[in-house]
Structure formats: structure tokens, C-alpha cells
Design an enzyme around this catalytic site. Structure first.
Site, PDB file in Angstrom:
ATOM      1  N   PRO A 273      41.550  39.714  41.976  1.00  0.00           N
ATOM      2  CA  PRO A 273      41.906  38.659  41.206  1.00  0.00           C
ATOM      3  C   PRO A 273      43.197  38.542  41.026  1.00  0.00           C
ATOM      4  O   PRO A 273      44.093  39.494  40.676  1.00  0.00           O
ATOM      5  CB  PRO A 273      41.287  38.852  39.959  1.00  0.00           C
ATOM      6  CG  PRO A 273      41.025  40.266  39.820  1.00  0.00           C
ATOM      7  CD  PRO A 273      40.537  40.828  41.231  1.00  0.00           C
TER       8      PRO A 273
ATOM      9  N   GLY B 275      45.582  48.624  45.863  1.00  0.00           N
ATOM     10  CA  GLY B 275      46.877  48.740  45.902  1.00  0.00           C
ATOM     11  C   GLY B 275      47.440  49.360  47.084  1.00  0.00           C
ATOM     12  O   GLY B 275      46.917  50.573  47.642  1.00  0.00           O
TER      13      GLY B 275
ATOM     14  N   TYR C 147      41.107  39.060  31.010  1.00  0.00           N
ATOM     15  CA  TYR C 147      42.269  39.765  30.195  1.00  0.00           C
ATOM     16  C   TYR C 147      41.899  39.835  28.794  1.00  0.00           C
ATOM     17  O   TYR C 147      41.386  38.954  28.252  1.00  0.00           O
ATOM     18  CB  TYR C 147      43.574  39.076  30.482  1.00  0.00           C
ATOM     19  CG  TYR C 147      44.420  39.275  31.758  1.00  0.00           C
ATOM     20  CD1 TYR C 147      44.778  40.309  32.244  1.00  0.00           C
ATOM     21  CD2 TYR C 147      44.557  38.251  32.690  1.00  0.00           C
ATOM     22  CE1 TYR C 147      45.458  40.687  33.276  1.00  0.00           C
ATOM     23  CE2 TYR C 147      44.947  38.503  33.774  1.00  0.00           C
ATOM     24  CZ  TYR C 147      45.580  39.582  34.357  1.00  0.00           C
ATOM     25  OH  TYR C 147      46.248  40.012  35.443  1.00  0.00           O
TER      26      TYR C 147
ATOM     27  N   SER D 146      43.676  51.471  40.134  1.00  0.00           N
ATOM     28  CA  SER D 146      44.799  50.334  40.251  1.00  0.00           C
ATOM     29  C   SER D 146      45.780  50.752  39.331  1.00  0.00           C
ATOM     30  O   SER D 146      45.795  51.104  38.353  1.00  0.00           O
ATOM     31  CB  SER D 146      43.988  48.874  39.863  1.00  0.00           C
ATOM     32  OG  SER D 146      45.077  47.951  39.919  1.00  0.00           O
TER      33      SER D 146
ATOM     34  N   SER E  68      40.659  35.317  38.837  1.00  0.00           N
ATOM     35  CA  SER E  68      41.573  35.668  37.703  1.00  0.00           C
ATOM     36  C   SER E  68      41.090  34.519  36.592  1.00  0.00           C
ATOM     37  O   SER E  68      41.028  33.477  36.720  1.00  0.00           O
ATOM     38  CB  SER E  68      42.858  35.453  38.064  1.00  0.00           C
ATOM     39  OG  SER E  68      43.674  35.776  36.935  1.00  0.00           O
TER      40      SER E  68
ATOM     41  N   GLY F 216      45.170  42.220  47.331  1.00  0.00           N
ATOM     42  CA  GLY F 216      45.880  41.070  46.602  1.00  0.00           C
ATOM     43  C   GLY F 216      46.972  40.584  47.358  1.00  0.00           C
ATOM     44  O   GLY F 216      46.767  39.412  47.854  1.00  0.00           O
ATOM     45  N   ARG F 217      47.979  41.199  47.529  1.00  0.00           N
ATOM     46  CA  ARG F 217      49.048  40.612  48.328  1.00  0.00           C
ATOM     47  C   ARG F 217      48.725  40.203  49.620  1.00  0.00           C
ATOM     48  O   ARG F 217      49.265  39.178  50.145  1.00  0.00           O
ATOM     49  CB  ARG F 217      50.405  41.560  48.351  1.00  0.00           C
ATOM     50  CG  ARG F 217      51.005  41.660  47.027  1.00  0.00           C
ATOM     51  CD  ARG F 217      52.375  42.536  46.958  1.00  0.00           C
ATOM     52  NE  ARG F 217      53.028  42.652  45.929  1.00  0.00           N
ATOM     53  CZ  ARG F 217      52.767  43.782  45.137  1.00  0.00           C
ATOM     54  NH1 ARG F 217      52.053  44.470  45.089  1.00  0.00           N
ATOM     55  NH2 ARG F 217      53.573  43.649  43.773  1.00  0.00           N
TER      56      ARG F 217
ATOM     57  N   THR G 110      40.391  43.940  33.152  1.00  0.00           N
ATOM     58  CA  THR G 110      41.878  44.138  33.713  1.00  0.00           C
ATOM     59  C   THR G 110      42.764  44.893  32.466  1.00  0.00           C
ATOM     60  O   THR G 110      43.036  44.094  31.692  1.00  0.00           O
ATOM     61  CB  THR G 110      42.775  43.126  34.237  1.00  0.00           C
ATOM     62  OG1 THR G 110      41.983  42.647  35.623  1.00  0.00           O
ATOM     63  CG2 THR G 110      43.974  43.514  34.785  1.00  0.00           C
TER      64      THR G 110
ATOM     65  N   HIS H 224      47.976  47.784  39.136  1.00  0.00           N
ATOM     66  CA  HIS H 224      48.342  46.442  39.108  1.00  0.00           C
ATOM     67  C   HIS H 224      49.377  46.143  40.470  1.00  0.00           C
ATOM     68  O   HIS H 224      50.260  45.318  40.274  1.00  0.00           O
ATOM     69  CB  HIS H 224      48.899  45.854  37.856  1.00  0.00           C
ATOM     70  CG  HIS H 224      48.519  44.481  37.293  1.00  0.00           C
ATOM     71  ND1 HIS H 224      47.352  44.230  36.721  1.00  0.00           N
ATOM     72  CD2 HIS H 224      49.240  43.388  37.711  1.00  0.00           C
ATOM     73  CE1 HIS H 224      47.233  42.930  36.593  1.00  0.00           C
ATOM     74  NE2 HIS H 224      48.244  42.496  37.177  1.00  0.00           N
TER      75      HIS H 224
ATOM     76  N   LYS I 203      39.324  47.787  35.461  1.00  0.00           N
ATOM     77  CA  LYS I 203      40.401  47.917  36.472  1.00  0.00           C
ATOM     78  C   LYS I 203      41.525  48.437  35.781  1.00  0.00           C
ATOM     79  O   LYS I 203      41.896  47.742  34.828  1.00  0.00           O
ATOM     80  CB  LYS I 203      40.712  46.432  36.945  1.00  0.00           C
ATOM     81  CG  LYS I 203      41.698  46.537  38.007  1.00  0.00           C
ATOM     82  CD  LYS I 203      41.751  45.072  38.579  1.00  0.00           C
ATOM     83  CE  LYS I 203      42.739  44.859  39.649  1.00  0.00           C
ATOM     84  NZ  LYS I 203      44.256  45.094  39.151  1.00  0.00           N
TER      85      LYS I 203
END
Length: 399
Positions: A86, A318, A136, A284, A114, A340-341, A162, A286, A262
Site C-alpha cells: 500500500p 523494502g 494507519y 518493513s 492505502s 512499492g517504488r 502500518t 517503510h 507491517k
């Protein structure tokens, strides 16, 4: 009419090429938000560099002609052990999370959505029913539970809570300027950046009208009500006391489906996640946006998987840039990885097709390394398949 030999091939061969194309297309501020980590960037850099310290111990005879890549994550069958992590407001493409959901569905995998997403959970669910909703700790318990129940009503198969985030966003190389909302004043201020990225600007023009990127978070309010601006939501988050383990246990008791915590990097935290009844953990930091100086997740994965892997599903988040990175994570005990990225660069480079491209690259790289190791299935990967430097792993928070 024959194809133009000078036209750019929409397919890219590596995640690095997706990143290069994303940088070429996106305004500077938007691209900067995709690559940034906190402070000196020690963790964000170690997340990727650490994978290069691990080697393979291949077999050259007896390789398997067919290889099994499928697995399950929190009860969901996925075609290979890579799922979407997310990430917040995805203003790199007009379709944002919906395009990502379609891409994940096309490749037979799941996604995490997310709570800061720019598209409503109901729209994403319509594109991919294999999704987990990310929470969150923002607002009151009642508000948090209401968001979880909305996600469940939309079809969420599980929750991802998260916990791996700090509020220090200072970066040694400068932080990107993100407007409170994209109105005329903000567009005027960003005009010099956008002017040199015409393709990005044109992508937001549909039917002759400009569709301004939405920097709101519609999943933080009841369906149909306008969501807060990203910074409004961020401010509320910063002013909500961080959760305790008792808070997480309470939410776990309210949610009767799969439940992931997470942000785990310590052994004692991994054990606490087991104790509250979590279904899974994500190792993780983040993506390097938590406390800078935290070790790369691949360094702490092995000891955590050894300690709790028989009691809970262990995922890694990650630094994944290649299929061989996925292989290394699985060999150290991960059930699957979250990216993610990598997929955001694919989304920026070529929309939904770009995300599918990234997923295809990771799948092919995983399959290739599995063949080189002589393994028939991802479930046969073990530490013996790797060459691990003596001082590679980190372990802290003993239980």
C-alpha cells in the site's frame, strides 16, 4: 502503415529503466516524492544495496524444466510471491490505484490499498477483489473501526496495520514541495516544473477538460462524503497518539479476518504480533522512510523468520528491484514480498501496462533464478541456496 522505427518501445527490460522513464516523465516534485527517504538516506540505500551482498550457490546440472511459483498470502491464492504494497496518493497517473489494481488482477496477485489512497476503496475493489486494506492509526478507535468496516463491506480480504513511520521528513537532499491541494494557485506555482513535462500534463486532459490530480483521501470518511486533503489527513494522523500493543490487540479482536502488522524489524516485536493473534507480519522499514539508520529489511528477515515463521506468515517489504531479490527473500524465510517504488515507477512510466511490465520482470527473474538453483518450486528455497557473508544479518530485540 509500418511502425515508426524511432518510436519508443513501451516495454522496458528492467525496473531501473522504469525508474529512468518515470524521472523523465514526472515533474521534479512528484518524482522526488517517489525516491526520497528520511535524513541521510542510510536505510533507503541499504534496502537495495544489501541484496547485492548476497550470492547464489547454483546447480548447473539437473535444473527443472517446469517451476511452481504460486503461493498464498493471508488466505489468498496468488500466482507468484509478489504483491502490491500500500502506498498513498498515487498522482503519478490519472487512474492511480485503480490502474494498479487492474494490473495486479491481470497478473494474478493481490494488492494492499492505502487508507491515504486517492481513489475510493469501492472503485479499487471493482478492479481487483484480492485486496487488503491498510490502516494507519488515525483518529479515534470508533473512526478506525468504521474505516475497517467500510473496507470489509467493499470486499477487503484482510487488514494491514502500518506501524513503521516517523514524522521527521527532513532530508539531507531536500524534501519535495507538495501542495495542500492542486488549485489554480498551486498549478501556477508548479507551472515551470509541469511545462517541461508536457506528457505528464497531457495525461490529465480528458475530453478537452483538465482533470486536476486529486490530493484527497476519500477512504478516511464515509462513502460519498468528501475526503480530507492529504495534509489535513496527515495532520490528524500526527496528532493521534501512536498505537500501543493493546490498541492493536483490540483492533485484531474487532476484525475477524486475516490481519497483518507491517513495520517489524525486531524479534520481540515479531513475537508480540504473534501474541496478539496476527495472521502475518511484514518485515518493513517503510522503504527507508522510518527511522534512518534502521538496517535493510533483508538483513533482519532471516532471524525473524527463524524465530516466528512457524507461527505466522512472514513477508518482506523494502528494496525489491529484481526477481533475484525475491528469490533471496524467500530463501531467507519470507512467504512473499511486497513492492512499492518499483510498481509506482512502472505506473509513472506506462500506466497499468507499466505496472504489469514490472510484475512480469519480477516473475521472469524469479523463475530464472529458481531454474539456476535447480529448484522446482519456490517452497524448496532455503538458506543453502545463498552465499551469505558472515556479518550480513542483524538481529536485535531478543526474546
Amino acid at each position: 502503415m509500418p511502425k515508426n522505427p524511432w518510436a519508443r518501445n513501451p516495454w522496458f527490460e528492467t525496473v531501473h529503466e522504469a525508474q529512468r522513464r518515470a524521472k523523465k516523465r514526472l515533474p521534479k516534485s512528484v518524482y522526488s516524492s517517489l525516491v526520497a527517504g528520511t535524513q541521510a538516506g542510510i536505510t533507503v540505500n541499504d534496502n537495495t544495496a544489501a541484496f547485492n551482498e548476497l550470492g547464489f550457490a547454483p546447480h548447473v546440472v539437473g535444473t527443472q524444466p517446469d517451476r511452481e511459483l504460486s503461493t498464498t498470502v493471508m488466505g489468498q491464492e496468488i500466482s507468484f510471491p509478489v504483491m502490491i504494497s500500500p502506498t498513498g496518493v498515487q498522482a503519478v497517473d490519472p487512474d492511480g490505484e485503480v490502474a494498479v489494481a487492474r494490473a495486479a488482477a491481470a497478473r494474478g496477485t493481490a494488492m494492499g490499498l492505502s487508507s491515504f489512497a486517492s481513489h475510493p476503496v469501492e472503485e479499487v475493489a471493482a478492479a481487483n477483489d484480492k485486496f487488503f486494506f491498510q490502516i494507519y492509526w488515525l483518529g479515534s478507535r470508533e473512526e478506525i473501526l468504521a474505516r475497517a468496516e467500510r473496507a470489509k463491506a467493499a470486499g477487503a480480504k484482510g487488514l494491514i496495520v502500518t506501524t513503521d513511520w516517523v514524522f521527521n521528513v527532513g532530508r539531507d537532499w531536500g524534501s519535495p514541495e507538495i501542495p495542500e491541494k492542486v488549485d489554480f494557485a498551486a498549478l501556477l506555482k508548479l507551472a515551470p516544473e509541469i511545462a517541461v513535462k508536457p506528457r505528464y500534463a497531457l495525461d490529465w486532459v480528458k475530453g478537452g477538460t483538465i482533470n486536476i490530480p486529486d490530493l484527497t483521501a476519500p477512504n478516511l470518511t464515509p462513502p460519498g462524503e468528501p475526503g480530507p486533503t492529504f495534509f489535513g489527513a496527515y495532520g490528524q494522523w500526527m496528532n493521534t497518539p501512536p498505537p500501543t500493543w493493546e490498541d492493536l490487540k483490540w483492533l485484531r479482536e474487532q476484525w475477524d479476518g486475516p490481519f497483518m502488522v507491517k513495520g517489524i524489524t525486531r524479534l520481540d516485536d515479531a513475537k508480540r504480533a504473534v501474541d496478539i493473534g496476527a495472521s502475518a507480519i511484514s518485515v518493513s522499514n517503510h522503504g527507508g522512510n522510518n527511522l534512518d539508520g534502521t538496517p535493510a529489511t533483508i538483513r533482519v528477515l532471516g532471524p525473524i523468520a527463524d524465530a516466528v515463521g512457524h507461527d505466522i506468515e512472514v513477508l518482506l517489504d523494502g528494496g525489491i528491484r529484481r526477481g533475484s531479490d525475491v528469490t533471496k527473500a524467500l530463501a531467507l524465510g519470507a512467504r512473499a514480498v511486497m513492492i512499492g517504488r518499483a510498481y509506482l515507477w512502472g505506473l509513472a512510466a506506462n500506466g497499468q501496462a507499466g505496472v504489469e511490465n514490472v510484475l512480469d520482470l519480477l516473475r521472469m527473474g524469479l523463475d530464472s533464478s529458481l531454474m539456476g538453483l535447480g529448484r522446482k518450486s519456490i517452497h524448496e528455497l532455503f538458506r543453502d541456496d545463498l552465499v551469505i557473508p558472515e556479518d550480513f544479518e542483524r538481529s536485535f530485540g531478543h526474546v
